[in-house]
Design a protein around this motif. Sequence first.
Motif, PDB file in Angstrom:
ATOM      1  N   ARG A  81       0.778  -0.962   0.061  1.00 39.16           N
ATOM      2  CA  ARG A  81       0.101  -0.003   0.018  1.00 39.16           C
ATOM      3  C   ARG A  81       0.993   1.088   0.003  1.00 39.16           C
ATOM      4  O   ARG A  81       2.001   1.027   0.289  1.00 39.16           O
ATOM      5  CB  ARG A  81      -0.837  -0.109   1.101  1.00 39.16           C
ATOM      6  N   ALA A  82       0.423   2.426  -0.316  1.00 40.70           N
ATOM      7  CA  ALA A  82       1.157   3.682  -0.440  1.00 40.70           C
ATOM      8  C   ALA A  82       1.942   4.006   0.943  1.00 40.70           C
ATOM      9  O   ALA A  82       3.141   4.199   1.049  1.00 40.70           O
ATOM     10  CB  ALA A  82       0.086   4.683  -0.609  1.00 40.70           C
ATOM     11  N   GLU A  83       1.324   3.737   2.155  1.00 42.87           N
ATOM     12  CA  GLU A  83       1.818   3.794   3.458  1.00 42.87           C
ATOM     13  C   GLU A  83       3.171   2.706   3.533  1.00 42.87           C
ATOM     14  O   GLU A  83       3.948   3.166   4.634  1.00 42.87           O
ATOM     15  CB  GLU A  83       0.904   3.862   4.584  1.00 42.87           C
ATOM     16  N   ASP A  84       3.154   1.883   2.948  1.00 44.46           N
ATOM     17  CA  ASP A  84       4.299   1.047   2.866  1.00 44.46           C
ATOM     18  C   ASP A  84       5.663   1.438   2.448  1.00 44.46           C
ATOM     19  O   ASP A  84       6.698   0.973   2.768  1.00 44.46           O
ATOM     20  CB  ASP A  84       4.019  -0.441   2.373  1.00 44.46           C
ATOM     21  N   ILE A  85       5.395   2.217   1.296  1.00 43.03           N
ATOM     22  CA  ILE A  85       6.624   2.598   0.391  1.00 43.03           C
ATOM     23  C   ILE A  85       7.808   3.372   1.186  1.00 43.03           C
ATOM     24  O   ILE A  85       8.946   2.962   0.961  1.00 43.03           O
ATOM     25  CB  ILE A  85       5.973   3.424  -0.552  1.00 43.03           C
TER      26      ILE A  85
END
Length: 142
Positions: free
Chosen positions: A17-21
């Motif tokens: 997810r975006a927050e993992d990047i």
Amino acid sequence: MDIRPLSDTFDVSPQIRAEDIPTLAAAGYKMVICNRPDGENPPELSAEALRPLVEGAGMAFVVNPVVGNALTMEMVEAQRAAIDATPGKILAYCASGNRSSIVWALALAGRQPTNDLIKAGAQYGYQAAQFRDLIERLATQA
């Protein structure tokens, strides 16, 4: 995020997810490979939605969607090319990590022992063993 190491430089995970990047960038990954077809995802998790975020964090991003029942040699060759082009850590993801582990094993056929390629994913319940014959055939061509 559930990262599962297959080798010193190649890990797999379920959908990112975006927050993992930022976490992936901080962990030193140089490339992220999307093995999940966009048709399985809501728009915010599509490869093209995640690409600018991954690239903006300083990592390369490769889209190589793998459909389990329609795996092709082109998919294997694309995975191999991405792996060969990237010195350093790589994360590949799909829905669970299974398809990413299988295409990784096929891409590395002949470079590592077949049993090692299968065991790397089997520890997480991944199913590369069903591709043993193909891995061994590819190893003879490597």
